[in-house]
Design a protein around this motif. Sequence first.
Motif, short mmCIF file in Angstrom:
data_model
loop_
_atom_site.label_atom_id
_atom_site.label_comp_id
_atom_site.label_asym_id
_atom_site.label_seq_id
_atom_site.Cartn_x
_atom_site.Cartn_y
_atom_site.Cartn_z
N SER A 153 0.55 -1.21 -0.02
CA SER A 153 0.03 -0.09 -0.04
C SER A 153 0.82 1.38 0.21
O SER A 153 0.14 2.33 -0.47
N LEU A 154 2.27 1.16 0.52
CA LEU A 154 3.03 2.24 0.48
C LEU A 154 3.55 2.75 -0.72
O LEU A 154 4.07 3.86 -0.75
N TYR A 155 3.61 1.86 -1.87
CA TYR A 155 4.23 2.27 -2.95
C TYR A 155 3.71 3.57 -3.62
O TYR A 155 4.81 4.19 -3.98
N PRO A 156 2.50 3.72 -3.91
CA PRO A 156 2.05 4.82 -4.72
C PRO A 156 2.54 6.21 -3.96
O PRO A 156 2.82 7.01 -4.68
N MET A 157 2.25 6.29 -2.78
CA MET A 157 2.80 7.56 -2.01
C MET A 157 4.20 7.53 -2.11
O MET A 157 4.63 8.82 -2.26
N ALA A 158 4.99 6.65 -1.91
CA ALA A 158 6.42 6.72 -2.00
C ALA A 158 7.17 7.06 -3.29
O ALA A 158 8.09 8.00 -3.10
N VAL A 159 6.40 6.59 -4.31
CA VAL A 159 7.07 6.93 -5.55
C VAL A 159 6.69 8.34 -5.93
O VAL A 159 7.45 8.99 -6.61
N ASP A 160 5.59 8.86 -5.41
CA ASP A 160 5.13 10.13 -5.94
C ASP A 160 5.69 11.08 -5.24
O ASP A 160 6.31 12.11 -5.86
N ALA A 161 6.33 10.69 -4.02
CA ALA A 161 7.26 11.59 -3.18
C ALA A 161 8.54 11.69 -4.05
O ALA A 161 9.08 12.63 -3.85
N LEU A 162 8.91 10.68 -4.37
CA LEU A 162 10.24 10.67 -4.94
C LEU A 162 10.29 11.45 -6.53
O LEU A 162 11.59 11.81 -6.78
N ARG A 163 9.15 11.64 -7.16
CA ARG A 163 9.20 12.35 -8.38
C ARG A 163 9.41 13.94 -7.79
O ARG A 163 9.96 14.75 -8.78
N GLY A 164 9.46 14.35 -6.70
CA GLY A 164 10.01 15.67 -6.37
C GLY A 164 11.51 15.99 -6.12
O GLY A 164 12.04 16.76 -6.09
N CYS A 165 12.25 14.79 -6.39
CA CYS A 165 13.74 14.74 -6.17
C CYS A 165 14.25 15.20 -7.63
O CYS A 165 13.73 14.50 -8.42
#
Length: 210
Positions: free
Chosen positions: A98-110
């Motif tokens: 369940s945490l993958y979508p939120m985590a990948v989305d946050a990584l797009r800000g890097c």
Amino acid sequence: MALTVAVLGAESTGKTTLADDLARVLAAGGQRVAVVHEYLREFCDTLGRTPRAEEQQGIAEEQTRRIAAAAVNHDVVIADTTALMIAVYSDLLFNDLSLYPMAVDALRGCGLVLVTALDLPWQADGLQRDGPHVREPVNRLLRAALVNGTIDHAIVSGTGDQRLASALVAVRHALATPDAEREARVNPRWTWACDRCSDGDCERHIRLPR
């Protein structure tokens, strides 16, 4: 706009050392640099245990919050892990995707994502480390998440000064890239489909100038 550099990888692959060394070199060059260390370590040290399944999301959210806060008043933020590593361990240990979508989305800000190769010997480090046997499974899940999320990334390999120098090649390239291009994530530097490669000879690994 701050350049956020995410340093990801399996346990005992030199992420913290690399993050601190990158910050030292960049600060010496005049950049305002912040290192955001792993909140999980603080959590484990405070409570004297590893997190339970239901605590993973809060840890991931706090890691993301600290990275964003550091970017407000620095030129470069070096993130010694991101929420994606929490998602990977939730998958591996608790079979929780369940945490993958939120985590990948946050990584797009890097602006830059570095992945540490499995070419350093495993070392024990308290509650956080599960053992050398988990490094390959973690590495596979991490690479798969990056590929599936179409997150451009570079592999950092080598030992000592070589590892730092290879990472600096990518960081300095990212610093020279206009903010708009970094934000849009256009014209990726690599096209790659493998989610398992840890081979030091792989073409995705950062090459030092000859």
